[in-house]
Design a protein around this motif. Sequence first.
Motif, PDB file in Angstrom:
ATOM      1  N   LEU A   1       2.974  17.302   4.459  1.00 19.36           N
ATOM      2  CA  LEU A   1       1.856  16.368   3.841  1.00 19.36           C
ATOM      3  C   LEU A   1       1.428  15.762   5.897  1.00 19.36           C
ATOM      4  O   LEU A   1       0.445  15.915   6.395  1.00 19.36           O
ATOM      5  CB  LEU A   1       2.579  14.700   3.421  1.00 19.36           C
ATOM      6  CG  LEU A   1       1.407  14.068   3.189  1.00 19.36           C
ATOM      7  CD1 LEU A   1       0.115  14.068   2.434  1.00 19.36           C
ATOM      8  CD2 LEU A   1       2.436  12.643   2.382  1.00 19.36           C
ATOM      9  N   LEU A   2       2.241  15.480   6.537  1.00 21.07           N
ATOM     10  CA  LEU A   2       2.077  14.701   7.839  1.00 21.07           C
ATOM     11  C   LEU A   2       1.750  16.010   8.609  1.00 21.07           C
ATOM     12  O   LEU A   2       1.050  15.571   9.691  1.00 21.07           O
ATOM     13  CB  LEU A   2       3.600  14.328   8.691  1.00 21.07           C
ATOM     14  CG  LEU A   2       3.645  13.050   8.409  1.00 21.07           C
ATOM     15  CD1 LEU A   2       5.507  13.044   8.000  1.00 21.07           C
ATOM     16  CD2 LEU A   2       3.108  11.643   8.227  1.00 21.07           C
TER      17      LEU A   2
ATOM     18  N   GLY B   1     -14.197  11.259   5.916  1.00 16.69           N
ATOM     19  CA  GLY B   1     -13.088  11.989   6.088  1.00 16.69           C
ATOM     20  C   GLY B   1     -11.688  12.032   5.922  1.00 16.69           C
ATOM     21  O   GLY B   1     -11.104  12.913   4.701  1.00 16.69           O
ATOM     22  N   MET B   2     -11.338  10.877   6.636  1.00 19.63           N
ATOM     23  CA  MET B   2      -9.800  11.002   7.045  1.00 19.63           C
ATOM     24  C   MET B   2      -8.988  10.788   5.894  1.00 19.63           C
ATOM     25  O   MET B   2      -7.936  10.795   4.963  1.00 19.63           O
ATOM     26  CB  MET B   2      -9.749  10.533   8.220  1.00 19.63           C
ATOM     27  CG  MET B   2     -10.036  11.652   9.622  1.00 19.63           C
ATOM     28  SD  MET B   2      -8.873  13.353   9.140  1.00 19.63           S
ATOM     29  CE  MET B   2      -6.820  12.374   9.226  1.00 19.63           C
ATOM     30  N   ARG B   3      -9.626   9.499   5.238  1.00 23.61           N
ATOM     31  CA  ARG B   3      -9.445   8.804   4.203  1.00 23.61           C
ATOM     32  C   ARG B   3      -9.405   9.559   2.851  1.00 23.61           C
ATOM     33  O   ARG B   3      -8.322   9.653   1.802  1.00 23.61           O
ATOM     34  CB  ARG B   3     -10.703   7.776   4.223  1.00 23.61           C
ATOM     35  CG  ARG B   3     -10.053   6.288   4.763  1.00 23.61           C
ATOM     36  CD  ARG B   3     -10.560   4.912   4.268  1.00 23.61           C
ATOM     37  NE  ARG B   3     -11.797   5.357   4.614  1.00 23.61           N
ATOM     38  CZ  ARG B   3     -12.418   4.514   5.416  1.00 23.61           C
ATOM     39  NH1 ARG B   3     -12.428   4.208   6.536  1.00 23.61           N
ATOM     40  NH2 ARG B   3     -14.143   5.015   5.085  1.00 23.61           N
TER      41      ARG B   3
ATOM     42  N   SER C   1      -4.186  14.704  -0.265  1.00 24.91           N
ATOM     43  CA  SER C   1      -3.620  15.167   0.071  1.00 24.91           C
ATOM     44  C   SER C   1      -1.812  14.841  -0.538  1.00 24.91           C
ATOM     45  O   SER C   1      -1.338  15.049  -0.954  1.00 24.91           O
ATOM     46  CB  SER C   1      -2.953  15.533   1.492  1.00 24.91           C
ATOM     47  OG  SER C   1      -3.719  16.018   2.728  1.00 24.91           O
ATOM     48  N   LEU C   2      -2.408  13.730  -0.863  1.00 21.06           N
ATOM     49  CA  LEU C   2      -1.822  13.018  -1.987  1.00 21.06           C
ATOM     50  C   LEU C   2      -1.505  13.348  -3.211  1.00 21.06           C
ATOM     51  O   LEU C   2      -0.235  13.158  -4.197  1.00 21.06           O
ATOM     52  CB  LEU C   2      -1.475  11.021  -1.870  1.00 21.06           C
ATOM     53  CG  LEU C   2      -0.416  10.856  -0.842  1.00 21.06           C
ATOM     54  CD1 LEU C   2      -1.362   9.288  -0.768  1.00 21.06           C
ATOM     55  CD2 LEU C   2       0.473  10.696  -0.597  1.00 21.06           C
ATOM     56  N   GLU C   3      -2.760  14.109  -3.648  1.00 24.54           N
ATOM     57  CA  GLU C   3      -2.566  14.049  -4.620  1.00 24.54           C
ATOM     58  C   GLU C   3      -2.101  15.810  -5.416  1.00 24.54           C
ATOM     59  O   GLU C   3      -1.364  15.364  -6.400  1.00 24.54           O
ATOM     60  CB  GLU C   3      -4.559  13.845  -5.554  1.00 24.54           C
ATOM     61  CG  GLU C   3      -4.661  13.102  -5.654  1.00 24.54           C
ATOM     62  CD  GLU C   3      -4.422  12.306  -6.871  1.00 24.54           C
ATOM     63  OE1 GLU C   3      -3.718  12.994  -7.606  1.00 24.54           O
ATOM     64  OE2 GLU C   3      -4.463  11.208  -6.946  1.00 24.54           O
ATOM     65  N   VAL C   4      -2.517  16.417  -3.919  1.00 27.04           N
ATOM     66  CA  VAL C   4      -1.842  18.074  -4.490  1.00 27.04           C
ATOM     67  C   VAL C   4      -0.505  17.718  -4.575  1.00 27.04           C
ATOM     68  O   VAL C   4       0.196  18.535  -4.748  1.00 27.04           O
ATOM     69  CB  VAL C   4      -2.724  18.612  -2.861  1.00 27.04           C
ATOM     70  CG1 VAL C   4      -1.621  20.086  -2.814  1.00 27.04           C
ATOM     71  CG2 VAL C   4      -3.777  18.972  -2.802  1.00 27.04           C
ATOM     72  N   LEU C   5       0.347  16.544  -3.390  1.00 28.80           N
ATOM     73  CA  LEU C   5       1.467  16.952  -3.358  1.00 28.80           C
ATOM     74  C   LEU C   5       2.424  15.964  -4.225  1.00 28.80           C
ATOM     75  O   LEU C   5       3.495  16.696  -4.878  1.00 28.80           O
ATOM     76  CB  LEU C   5       1.890  15.160  -1.715  1.00 28.80           C
ATOM     77  CG  LEU C   5       2.920  15.666  -1.884  1.00 28.80           C
ATOM     78  CD1 LEU C   5       3.852  16.858  -1.081  1.00 28.80           C
ATOM     79  CD2 LEU C   5       3.727  14.282  -0.938  1.00 28.80           C
TER      80      LEU C   5
ATOM     81  N   GLY D   1       0.990  -1.398   0.054  1.00 27.41           N
ATOM     82  CA  GLY D   1       0.230   0.029   0.031  1.00 27.41           C
ATOM     83  C   GLY D   1       0.667   1.257  -0.047  1.00 27.41           C
ATOM     84  O   GLY D   1       0.289   2.199  -0.384  1.00 27.41           O
ATOM     85  N   GLY D   2       1.901   1.024  -0.044  1.00 27.88           N
ATOM     86  CA  GLY D   2       2.541   2.365   0.289  1.00 27.88           C
ATOM     87  C   GLY D   2       2.627   3.465   0.698  1.00 27.88           C
ATOM     88  O   GLY D   2       2.354   3.538   1.835  1.00 27.88           O
ATOM     89  N   LEU D   3       2.489   4.337   0.450  1.00 29.22           N
ATOM     90  CA  LEU D   3       2.578   5.690   1.292  1.00 29.22           C
ATOM     91  C   LEU D   3       1.237   6.248   2.130  1.00 29.22           C
ATOM     92  O   LEU D   3       0.700   6.436   3.058  1.00 29.22           O
ATOM     93  CB  LEU D   3       3.215   7.162   0.537  1.00 29.22           C
ATOM     94  CG  LEU D   3       3.118   8.319   1.661  1.00 29.22           C
ATOM     95  CD1 LEU D   3       3.658   8.697   2.845  1.00 29.22           C
ATOM     96  CD2 LEU D   3       3.424   9.516   0.368  1.00 29.22           C
ATOM     97  N   GLN D   4      -0.090   5.857   1.575  1.00 32.12           N
ATOM     98  CA  GLN D   4      -1.480   6.245   1.217  1.00 32.12           C
ATOM     99  C   GLN D   4      -1.602   4.881   2.938  1.00 32.12           C
ATOM    100  O   GLN D   4      -2.018   5.540   3.332  1.00 32.12           O
ATOM    101  CB  GLN D   4      -2.086   6.044   0.259  1.00 32.12           C
ATOM    102  CG  GLN D   4      -3.421   6.182   0.543  1.00 32.12           C
ATOM    103  CD  GLN D   4      -4.364   5.652  -0.450  1.00 32.12           C
ATOM    104  OE1 GLN D   4      -4.266   6.249  -1.917  1.00 32.12           O
ATOM    105  NE2 GLN D   4      -5.636   5.129  -0.135  1.00 32.12           N
TER     106      GLN D   4
END
Length: 202
Positions: free
Chosen positions: A144-145, A187-189, A195-199, A82-85
């Motif tokens: 991100l964090l 919502g958190m998911r 956030s990953l898309e924005v990154l 699943g990597g970073l997500q």
Amino acid sequence: MQPDIPAAARGRPPTITPDRLADVGIKLGLPNLTMASVAAELAVTQAALYKRVANLEALKRLVADTVFQRWQIPLASADAPGGLQAYLTGFVESLCTVVKAHPGLPPYLLRRSVATAPMLEKIASHQAHVAEVFGLPLDKARWLLATIAFYCIAGADTVYGLVDDETEVLTGRRVQDEEVIAEFKQGMRALVIGSLEVLALR
């Protein structure tokens, strides 16, 4: 910073130590913490307690710092499925568990002005760890964090603060509360994915 606590006199076992103060504070809970209640738990006078800790806010910071330092932040692994997500999802779950278990902790996590130096160092170390494992520039890992942690802490504090088992039993509100918690987790998911898309676009 943690409050300065003088060493006990030689030959006398310390009655009031940082660990004992923290343990009692965690037992009582940050919202219920008073100098009188802690002194009573330790079977000492308030005067003796004030010799070890300056004031109630210093005591609360000690307790908050101890809770945070005892929290085992999940370690990242580049080989994990699943990597970073997936890692961020697990990080959110772990952070929610801490917030739920320790009401009153969020202000010390959200406001740098009241966080202790060791807390800030632990946060920075975690950000560097994630950056290294997933090959991210440090500034992107920090963003991100910090973004995910902020909304997770604030949301969990609100959502779990509304949940009261005794009230639920008396009012039949349990189903509604479970729905609120499920929506918060959804919502958190979405925040993690977004956030990953924005990154990726930055």
